[in-house]
Design a protein around this motif. Structure first.
Motif, mmCIF file in Angstrom:
data_model
loop_
_atom_site.group_PDB
_atom_site.id
_atom_site.type_symbol
_atom_site.label_atom_id
_atom_site.label_comp_id
_atom_site.label_asym_id
_atom_site.label_seq_id
_atom_site.Cartn_x
_atom_site.Cartn_y
_atom_site.Cartn_z
ATOM 1 N N THR A 166 79.705 34.694 76.875
ATOM 2 C CA THR A 166 78.449 33.945 76.902
ATOM 3 C C THR A 166 77.478 34.473 77.956
ATOM 4 O O THR A 166 76.267 34.330 77.814
ATOM 5 N N GLY A 167 77.998 35.096 79.004
ATOM 6 C CA GLY A 167 77.127 35.613 80.064
ATOM 7 C C GLY A 167 76.259 36.766 79.619
ATOM 8 O O GLY A 167 75.239 37.064 80.260
ATOM 9 N N ILE A 168 76.639 37.423 78.498
ATOM 10 C CA ILE A 168 75.888 38.595 78.052
ATOM 11 C C ILE A 168 74.476 38.214 77.622
ATOM 12 O O ILE A 168 73.522 38.982 77.812
ATOM 13 N N VAL A 169 74.298 37.028 77.048
ATOM 14 C CA VAL A 169 72.970 36.606 76.592
ATOM 15 C C VAL A 169 72.050 36.389 77.790
ATOM 16 O O VAL A 169 70.869 36.746 77.762
ATOM 17 N N LYS A 170 72.588 35.835 78.865
ATOM 18 C CA LYS A 170 71.798 35.634 80.085
ATOM 19 C C LYS A 170 71.365 36.980 80.671
ATOM 20 O O LYS A 170 70.225 37.138 81.124
ATOM 21 N N GLU A 171 72.270 37.954 80.637
ATOM 22 C CA GLU A 171 71.939 39.299 81.129
ATOM 23 C C GLU A 171 70.818 39.918 80.302
ATOM 24 O O GLU A 171 69.898 40.542 80.846
ATOM 25 N N LEU A 172 70.901 39.769 78.988
ATOM 26 C CA LEU A 172 69.880 40.332 78.120
ATOM 27 C C LEU A 172 68.533 39.634 78.292
ATOM 28 O O LEU A 172 67.475 40.235 78.088
ATOM 29 N N CYS A 173 68.571 38.353 78.681
ATOM 30 C CA CYS A 173 67.338 37.574 78.802
ATOM 31 C C CYS A 173 66.563 37.890 80.081
ATOM 32 O O CYS A 173 65.332 37.757 80.116
ATOM 33 N N GLU A 174 67.255 38.312 81.132
ATOM 34 C CA GLU A 174 66.612 38.530 82.435
ATOM 35 C C GLU A 174 65.411 39.479 82.355
ATOM 36 O O GLU A 174 64.320 39.141 82.813
ATOM 37 N N PRO A 175 65.561 40.689 81.787
ATOM 38 C CA PRO A 175 64.383 41.581 81.712
ATOM 39 C C PRO A 175 63.285 41.059 80.779
ATOM 40 O O PRO A 175 62.111 41.410 80.937
ATOM 41 N N LEU A 176 63.646 40.216 79.826
ATOM 42 C CA LEU A 176 62.654 39.698 78.881
ATOM 43 C C LEU A 176 61.747 38.643 79.516
ATOM 44 O O LEU A 176 60.672 38.348 78.990
ATOM 45 N N LYS A 177 62.176 38.093 80.646
ATOM 46 C CA LYS A 177 61.353 37.084 81.322
ATOM 47 C C LYS A 177 60.044 37.675 81.849
ATOM 48 O O LYS A 177 59.072 36.957 82.038
ATOM 49 N N THR A 178 60.055 38.977 82.085
ATOM 50 C CA THR A 178 58.838 39.657 82.570
ATOM 51 C C THR A 178 58.144 40.433 81.454
ATOM 52 O O THR A 178 57.154 41.120 81.695
ATOM 53 N N ASP A 179 58.671 40.347 80.243
ATOM 54 C CA ASP A 179 58.056 41.007 79.091
ATOM 55 C C ASP A 179 56.783 40.251 78.719
ATOM 56 O O ASP A 179 56.798 39.022 78.594
ATOM 57 N N PRO A 180 55.650 40.954 78.539
ATOM 58 C CA PRO A 180 54.381 40.281 78.196
ATOM 59 C C PRO A 180 54.463 39.399 76.959
ATOM 60 O O PRO A 180 53.715 38.439 76.820
ATOM 61 N N ARG A 181 55.390 39.705 76.055
ATOM 62 C CA ARG A 181 55.501 38.912 74.824
ATOM 63 C C ARG A 181 56.079 37.528 75.087
ATOM 64 O O ARG A 181 55.853 36.599 74.305
ATOM 65 N N PHE A 182 56.822 37.379 76.180
ATOM 66 C CA PHE A 182 57.549 36.129 76.401
ATOM 67 C C PHE A 182 57.255 35.499 77.760
ATOM 68 O O PHE A 182 57.834 34.459 78.096
ATOM 69 N N ILE A 183 56.387 36.076 78.534
ATOM 70 C CA ILE A 183 56.124 35.584 79.882
ATOM 71 C C ILE A 183 55.305 34.286 79.834
ATOM 72 O O ILE A 183 54.567 34.045 78.881
ATOM 73 N N GLY A 184 55.476 33.470 80.852
ATOM 74 C CA GLY A 184 54.669 32.257 80.973
ATOM 75 C C GLY A 184 55.344 30.991 80.488
ATOM 76 O O GLY A 184 54.704 29.942 80.363
ATOM 77 N N GLN A 185 56.655 31.037 80.234
ATOM 78 C CA GLN A 185 57.368 29.843 79.797
ATOM 79 C C GLN A 185 57.981 29.116 80.999
ATOM 80 O O GLN A 185 58.338 29.755 81.991
ATOM 81 N N PRO A 186 58.125 27.790 80.921
ATOM 82 C CA PRO A 186 58.854 27.070 81.980
ATOM 83 C C PRO A 186 60.300 27.563 82.054
ATOM 84 O O PRO A 186 60.861 28.041 81.050
ATOM 85 N N GLY A 187 60.923 27.459 83.219
ATOM 86 C CA GLY A 187 62.293 27.932 83.398
ATOM 87 C C GLY A 187 63.263 27.292 82.420
ATOM 88 O O GLY A 187 64.191 27.939 81.928
#
Length: 636
Positions: A56-77
């Motif tokens: 299950t930890g793999i999804v969190k790892e994959l999500c970390e770089p996407l938090k700064t991706d312009p397509r997905f930035i700006g969401q609440p934590g």
């Protein structure tokens, strides 16, 4: 199971709904879609598929770089956390299904390897067919159950009770399991061929000459099943939700400008074009109750705010049956705040929440057309002082165990000492009770069980059983359970028949056929669940025993086959009757019914147990055996 889910409608200002739609549809859902794709492209994906689970930890790892991706930035934590949880849940279910399909594929491939014609078995064994039958008879004698003692002759004028077919079928099933095990354990070629012969002929010695054409059809049917399982394993990757219809338009353009290479490609295009895509985004989960703030507005209506969306408030509109739950959410929060944080949110009646959009009708902006809904998970035990004390003791024991295990490690570092300090603080707060109304906990007798069998023609049958003596106290048929409302069952069946006919016409015309039934089925399920729980309370039952859902396909097929066998001994007639029977009697929504029973039982404080339902026998016998098996499994 003590948790149930309630829901309410959130009615907010247009700017609030617009903002929430943009966050969920334009950012969060595309993020989930991207995570689904990245998990599927991971180098270890095939390994996870074979294991039937992923870390299950793999999804969190994959999500970390996407938090700064312009397509997905700006969401609440909380939205990022929810996306991770959603993808983990989707793949947890998907990998489990794939593992099951893989197991089925391996079993069918093993059976295909064993399934040979009489001529092939004779050639492989190197003996005559008569010698092969003799060897098969010897093997069958080793596994066949010993005949019972000769029964006393019945008195004159009394009829001998016939042996039930169910017992014979169960014995055959046991023999076939033993034969499969023997096949795996032996390396002798003649034994292999003899066991294959027995299994092919239903654990019997056939004196008839084999029909080559029928055998070829049987083998081809198995090959088709294997092909379909392989297709499922190769093609079914979770694809997320396409709210923009971009993939649909891409397929339409592809199908318009190109000619399909084969039938499979044409079918894939057709499936893609006819599939009804979702028009609402993925829900957002708030997994901790402190992420939601409850208050009353100037009009006295209960409202809620969400962590990360504090600028927006959402008034709650709910059914009067659920209003007391939302009043409790507000009360719990106020009591905790007034106590200067001396009470624990671990004893809040509310456990978690989930914001979701429900499809609406009409044209216009999606945040205007679709309805905003909040689903809340509540622990029914936390409604009363007695139930709250039960939960408090469980949580206090768990916290104390964690503290003891940490201290047992010896010399502790600063981080571990801080952890113990927090746990001690939690323990102190958990031991401060919330004021709750007093209501005695339901106390049933553990040896009294209510078995609920499920079937095709008779969807629900109930048996109240004394587990200590294996005696039935009472039975209830579905007609008795529904009483005056039994007519609704016939109306629902007619409705299903009509919808099935409409779907068939739509499929013939290659038109969309996403036709669902009305809420009548849900209403009938609620009536059944309410009556089942009421009977359990009347007889002071300690638990309600439900069948495992994974066995229901086999149950339904067995019921149809039994009906067909009673109709005729001719195989062709049986197949024709089975087909007509499937058309006339439609499968019940067993999962929905079980969910309703679990929810009603949770409110009443009655334990739910699960057991495997017998394949053969009457509905009453199945309900009885279900309860007895659950009682006996406690001792195992």
């Amino acid at each position: 199971m003590s948790q149930i889910t309630i829901q309410c409608r959130l009615v907010a200002s247009e700017p609030s709904r617009h903002q929430l739609w943009k966050l969920m549809a334009d950012l969060n859902t595309p993020l989930i879609n991207e995570l689904l794709v990245q998990v599927a492209q991971h180098p270890e994906f095939e390994t996870w598929r074979q294991k039937g689970k992923h870390p299950t930890g793999i999804v969190k790892e994959l999500c970390e770089p996407l938090k700064t991706d312009p397509r997905f930035i700006g969401q609440p934590g909380r939205f990022y956390t929810s996306a991770i949880a959603t993808v983990n849940y989707i793949y947890k279910s998907w990998f489990a299904l794939m593992k099951r399909s893989q197991s089925q594929l391996e079993g069918k491939m093993c059976w295909l390897e064993m399934l040979k014609s009489d001529a092939e078995l004779v050639e492989a064994s190197g003996v005559t067919l008569e010698s092969l039958r003799t060897k098969a008879a010897e093997i069958l004698a080793q596994f066949a159950p010993q005949p019972d003692k000769v029964e006393a002759q019945p008195a004159k004028g009394k009829k001998r009770k016939k042996t039930k077919k169910s017992k014979k079928s169960d014995a055959e099933s046991s023999i076939s399991d033993s034969l499969f095990e023997a096949y795996r354990d032996t390396e002798d070629n003649l034994t292999h061929c003899a066991i294959s012969y027995l299994l092919k002929n239903g654990c019997k010695i056939s004196e008839k000459q084999e029909d080559a054409e029928k055998f070829a059809k049987r083998r081809r049917k198995l090959e088709i099943q294997i092909e379909r399982l392989r297709e499922q394993l190769e093609a079914r990757i979770p694809k997320g939700r396409d709210l923009t219809d971009a993939k649909w338009l891409e397929t339409l353009l592809l199908a318009t400008l190109n000619v399909p290479e084969n039938q499979a490609e044409a079918k894939s295009w057709q499936d893609s074009l006819l599939k009804k895509s979702s028009t609402v985004p993925f829900p957002v989960a708030y997994e901790t109750n402190e992420d939601m703030t409850w208050f009353k507005n100037e009009h006295g209506r209960i409202c809620v705010k969400f962590n990360g969306l504090s600028k927006h408030s959402f008034p709650v509109y709910c059914d009067s049956r659920h209003l007391h739950w939302f009043q409790r959410f507000l009360q719990d929060q106020q009591i905790k705040n007034n106590s200067k944080k001396q009470l624990s949110s671990g004893l809040f009646t509310l456990r978690s929440g989930r914001i979701a959009w429900q499809e609406g009708e009409g044209k216009g902006e999606p945040w205007k057309v679709n309805r905003l809904t909040l689903y809340c998970s509540v622990d029914t035990r936390l409604w009363t002082a007695e139930g709250t004390n039960q939960v408090r003791e469980e949580k206090a024991e768990e916290i104390a165990k964690t503290i003891t295990q940490t201290k047992a490690k010896g010399e502790l570092n600063d981080k571990q000492q801080a952890h113990i300090k927090r746990k001690n603080s939690s323990l102190a707060r958990i031991n401060n009770p919330f004021p709750r109304p007093t209501k005695p906990l339901y106390k049933g007798q553990s040896h009294i069980l209510v078995g609920v069998s499920l079937g095709l023609e008779k969807p629900t049958t109930l048996a109240v059983v004394d587990g200590s003596t294996s005696e039935v106290i009472t039975y209830r048929s579905i007609k008795q359970l529904l009483g005056d409302n039994y007519r609704l069952l016939n109306r629902q069946r007619q409705q299903k028949h009509t919808l099935s006919h409409q779907r068939q016409i739509a499929q013939t015309l290659a038109a969309p056929n996403q036709m669902g039934e009305s809420e009548l089925g849900q209403y009938v399920d609620r009536l059944l669940a309410k009556e089942i729980v009421a009977i359990a309370q009347t007889y002071k039952a300690g638990s309600i025993v439900l069948p495992k859902l994974g066995d229901m396909r086999e149950q339904v097929q067995s019921e149809i086959q039994a009906k067909a066998e009673q109709k005729s001994d001719v195989l062709e007639v049986q197949q024709k009757y089975a087909k007509q029977y499937r058309v006339s009697i439609h499968q019940w929504s067993y999962g929905r019914l079980i969910g309703n029973i679990q929810s009603q039982a949770a409110k009443a404080g009655i334990v739910i147990e699960e057991a495997k339902q017998a394949i053969r026998g009457s509905p009453q016998e199945k309900a009885k055996e279900l309860a007895i098996n659950a009682y006996q499994s406690r001792k195992a």
